[in-house]
Design an enzyme around this catalytic site. Sequence first.
Site, short mmCIF file in Angstrom:
data_model
loop_
_atom_site.label_atom_id
_atom_site.label_comp_id
_atom_site.label_asym_id
_atom_site.label_seq_id
_atom_site.Cartn_x
_atom_site.Cartn_y
_atom_site.Cartn_z
N THR A 199 0.86 -1.19 0.00
CA THR A 199 0.00 0.00 0.00
C THR A 199 0.90 1.23 0.00
OG1 THR A 199 -1.80 -1.08 1.17
CG2 THR A 199 -1.61 1.29 1.50
N ARG A 227 -14.81 -6.35 -0.51
CA ARG A 227 -14.26 -5.96 0.80
C ARG A 227 -13.60 -4.58 0.71
NH1 ARG A 227 -8.77 -4.54 2.54
NH2 ARG A 227 -8.54 -5.13 4.71
#
Length: 332
Positions: A199, A227
């Site tokens: 990330t 999700r």
Amino acid sequence: MKHLNVYFLIFLFPVLFFSCNVPSNQSEEAEAVPKPFEYALVLHGGAGNMNFQSMPEPYQELFKHALDSALQLGLDVLKEGGASIDAVEVVINCMEDNPLFNAGKGAVFTSEGKNELDASIMTGQDLNAGAVAGVTDIRHPISAARAVMEQSEHVLMAGHGASVFAAQVGLEIVDPSYFYTKNRFESFQKAIAKEKHGTVGCVALDKAGNLCAGTSTGGMTNKKFGRIGDSPIIGAGTYANNATCGVSATGHGEYFIRWTVAHQISVLMEYKGYDVETAAREVIEKTLVEVGGEGGVICLDRFGRPAMITNTSGMFRAYGNSEGEHLVAIFK
Ligand code: ASP
């Protein structure tokens, strides 16, 4: 006896007077305000349990080079007097385009074998924020998050609606296969499979004293489709407040949402008077460790001082400021 009291008071008065007026070192320290850096920028490229031995040196160098060039791009914007939000967007766009990271091109796959991307951005001078979640065809999700903040009356948009909005405001829409990097990076992906956290996030402080924080991700590997993690959730994966700090998080998103990690760090500074490093350590190394939430944060306080804290063995990270300090690191 009466005389004794008078003499006692005469003696006591100067003692009390001077003891109250001689400044102690402690109160001086408490009042000392650090000189702010003119500008500063910190970024991350994900955290995880990676170690020096398991990551071949050429890959380490690749990552370091990628972190360093993203850092330099952002510092250049700030040096020229650009706004922190522009620096954050430029840095994250660059990392979204780099398949090394789990954001934009090179994002991890859902259990269905697709890429679903999340991103958010927040500005510390007005607590304004924007985010997108579960998008599949926006080349730069962080730019879409910025557009939601600046060009809509909403904070968070998801899925198809977010894509339609992004197209309307002129952002680049790509075929979902754009994010898929199998051919070019299959061998590389295998080698770093364990490290494929990646990330990306950035916090910047500009010359005007404004903090901005942003985060962009493909989420957790093999996540259920649909999700949504912490990265697009303001207060969980991203937070900025000029009164305290800017924060971008990376790690097991469900924990970062439940413990509102980014906001918690700001709140510890605001209400408990913690400095940014103490606040970040409290949340990442104590609270999250107690409950088994793995991950880390990068933060800048309003003076441009960084905290880069993870409870994993590594976090891709970099920091620089107007004084020429420059750091690029991977392992703890
Ligand atoms: N926090 C991200 C998520 O849960 C993943 C990561 O940072 O590695 O979606």
